[in-house]
Design a protein around this motif. Structure first.
Motif, PDB file in Angstrom:
ATOM      1  N   ALA A 133      27.225 -43.663 -22.081  1.00 61.49           N
ATOM      2  CA  ALA A 133      26.956 -42.652 -23.295  1.00 61.49           C
ATOM      3  C   ALA A 133      26.553 -43.413 -24.283  1.00 61.49           C
ATOM      4  CB  ALA A 133      28.369 -41.707 -23.501  1.00 61.49           C
ATOM      5  N   PHE A 134      26.642 -44.450 -24.680  1.00 63.81           N
ATOM      6  CA  PHE A 134      25.974 -45.791 -25.224  1.00 63.81           C
ATOM      7  C   PHE A 134      24.436 -45.266 -25.184  1.00 63.81           C
ATOM      8  CE2 PHE A 134      24.348 -49.428 -26.967  1.00 63.81           C
ATOM      9  CZ  PHE A 134      24.429 -49.413 -27.830  1.00 63.81           C
ATOM     10  N   LEU A 135      24.031 -45.086 -23.841  1.00 63.95           N
ATOM     11  CA  LEU A 135      22.552 -45.248 -23.840  1.00 63.95           C
ATOM     12  C   LEU A 135      21.775 -43.976 -23.868  1.00 63.95           C
ATOM     13  CD1 LEU A 135      22.781 -47.942 -20.529  1.00 63.95           C
ATOM     14  CD2 LEU A 135      22.094 -48.546 -22.647  1.00 63.95           C
ATOM     15  N   GLY A 136      22.951 -43.453 -23.795  1.00 60.50           N
ATOM     16  CA  GLY A 136      22.421 -42.057 -24.430  1.00 60.50           C
ATOM     17  C   GLY A 136      21.828 -41.241 -22.632  1.00 60.50           C
ATOM     18  N   LEU A 137      22.513 -41.620 -21.647  1.00 59.13           N
ATOM     19  CA  LEU A 137      21.896 -41.141 -19.859  1.00 59.13           C
ATOM     20  C   LEU A 137      22.868 -40.525 -19.750  1.00 59.13           C
ATOM     21  CD1 LEU A 137      20.666 -44.559 -18.617  1.00 59.13           C
ATOM     22  CD2 LEU A 137      19.365 -42.569 -20.245  1.00 59.13           C
ATOM     23  N   GLY A 138      24.759 -39.837 -20.154  1.00 59.31           N
ATOM     24  CA  GLY A 138      25.200 -39.034 -19.507  1.00 59.31           C
ATOM     25  C   GLY A 138      26.334 -39.686 -19.382  1.00 59.31           C
ATOM     26  N   ASP A 139      27.168 -38.980 -18.996  1.00 62.65           N
ATOM     27  CA  ASP A 139      28.710 -38.595 -18.238  1.00 62.65           C
ATOM     28  C   ASP A 139      29.088 -39.566 -17.452  1.00 62.65           C
ATOM     29  OD1 ASP A 139      31.656 -39.709 -19.747  1.00 62.65           O
ATOM     30  OD2 ASP A 139      31.201 -37.413 -20.794  1.00 62.65           O
ATOM     31  N   ASN A 140      30.777 -39.698 -17.000  1.00 61.52           N
ATOM     32  CA  ASN A 140      31.215 -40.290 -15.739  1.00 61.52           C
ATOM     33  C   ASN A 140      31.455 -38.465 -15.107  1.00 61.52           C
ATOM     34  OD1 ASN A 140      32.602 -41.368 -13.719  1.00 61.52           O
ATOM     35  ND2 ASN A 140      34.159 -41.401 -14.648  1.00 61.52           N
ATOM     36  N   ALA A 141      30.961 -38.315 -13.953  1.00 51.89           N
ATOM     37  CA  ALA A 141      31.439 -37.495 -13.175  1.00 51.89           C
ATOM     38  C   ALA A 141      31.948 -38.041 -12.076  1.00 51.89           C
ATOM     39  CB  ALA A 141      30.764 -36.783 -12.548  1.00 51.89           C
TER      40      ALA A 141
END
Length: 396
Positions: A133-141
């Motif tokens: 999330a910090f890298l601005g790529l996504g979230d867990n799934a």
């Protein structure tokens, strides 16, 4: 009548021999020196052996290390520079270099941003939910553990083949998700502020033990073999920017009069105990009048829980018992955490760690249907572990 000569002989016999005491002291000194030497040698060996390094360490030759991947990249003509200092990383990066690292758990968000800022291309070989999330790529799934192919427009992955990911992520808008679906992908590739960032959970995929399986090696080459040089940063607690906070003490959390009052109460309790203790005689052993079977206690607690309708409390009790039984069967301590049990069970069953971690430490059910489902899944997990243990013990 005792003569002076007899008294002198008696006193000489009772006097300790200085030479004997000196020999004893020398013997204990030699034992202490040998113990210290053994501790020193063991410490040096543990810190210097490559096999003693952590997971995803390019110099680690154990099952969790990535020495095989580093040598594979070198065979392909890629220069690998392993660094364990953030200052050295910044000076080693250039325009034609890839910055690779495992999850930098020893750095703050500011430290991570400062570390990756000079790089044009960054590859995270493992990542936490917070880091993604910090890298601005996504979230867990979440997704089923099946073999998947790239199925994306990233040309580096065209010939990778299939992999069996241990973890998937939900990509943010504008981020390319590969090896999975649009909602759950094993590899995230995005560009943030002109910097190409890639995230994959490769703690198992790229390890020495599993690099040769499926398309794991091809995926590693696709991620790290696009430039002539790879700067591989290995995070450690010796290179951290996290400042330890001053621990709170009882004196700092309470008013000034509380500590003297507590000491006075303790002295009063001690004096009362000594005063009253003199009135009692010796302890007398006495058997209990009633022996309660463990099954009766268990059934009584079960009835109380059922009457209260507390599914979450019952689920926690069931899961705690299952976790303890699994720990014993897997050779762990009874007090092993859910993460340790999940790791051992996933290695034994060759299943994703994330699904077992959710089962052993995830959210608790709130109704009876969820409680029954949790109990069923835990029972199936224990049966599967028992089956694998029986297969291992079965003579060939």
């Amino acid at each position: 009548m005792t003569t002076a000569t007899e008294l002198e002989l008696t006193s000489t016999a009772d006097r300790p021999d200085p030479r004997r005491r000196l020999k004893a002291l020398i013997g204990w000194a030699v034992v202490a020196a040998l113990v210290l030497l053994g501790v020193f040698v063991a410490t040096q060996v543990a810190t210097q052996m490559p096999g003693g390094r952590g997971g995803l360490d390019p110099e680690g030759v154990g099952d969790s290390g990535t020495r095989a991947l580093a040598e594979l990249l070198r065979d392909q003509g890629v220069e690998i520079e392993v660094l364990r200092s953030r200052s050295e990383v910044r000076s080693a990066l250039d325009a034609d270099a890839t910055l690779a690292m495992a999850n930098p758990y020893t750095l703050t968000d500011e430290g991570v941003a400062d570390l990756i800022e000079p790089a044009d291309r960054v590859v995270f070989l493992s990542a936490s939910t917070h880091l993604v999330a910090f890298l601005g790529l996504g979230d867990n799934a979440t997704a089923d553990s099946t073999e998947v192919e790239a199925d994306c427009d990233v040309r580096e992955f065209a010939r990778v083949g299939s992999i069996r990911p241990d973890r998937v992520f939900a990509p943010d808008p504008g981020v390319q998700g590969c090896f999975g679906t649009e909602d759950a992908a094993a590899v995230l590739v995005g560009e943030v502020d002109g910097q190409k960032r890639t995230v994959v959970e490769g703690a198992r995929l790229f390890s020495n033990a599993y690099l040769a399986e499926n398309g794991n090696a091809a995926l590693a080459l696709a991620l790290l073999g696009q430039t002539d040089k790879v700067v591989w940063y290995v995070p450690s607690f010796t290179d951290t920017d996290i400042e330890a906070a001053e621990p709170d003490t009882l004196g700092s959390l309470t008013p000034g009069w509380v500590t003297p009052a507590i000491l006075m109460l303790m002295l009063a309790a001690l004096a009362a105990g000594l005063w009253r203790g003199q009135r009692f005689g010796p302890l007398v052993a006495e058997t209990l009048p009633v022996t309660v079977r463990a099954s009766e206690t268990m059934l009584g607690r079960a009835r109380l829980t059922a009457k209260a309708g507390d599914a979450a409390h019952a689920a926690e009790a069931i899961r705690d018992g299952s976790r303890r039984r699994l720990a014993r069967r897997l050779g762990l301590a009874v007090q092993a955490s859910a993460d340790e049990v999940a790791d051992a069970a996933s290695d034994r069953l060759r299943v994703p760690r994330g699904s077992l971690q959710t089962l052993l430490a995830g959210p608790l059910p709130t109704d009876d249907a969820g409680l029954v489902e949790l109990a069923r899944r835990l029972s199936e997990l224990e049966d599967a572990v028992d089956d694998t243990l029986r297969e291992m013990r079965r003579p060939e």
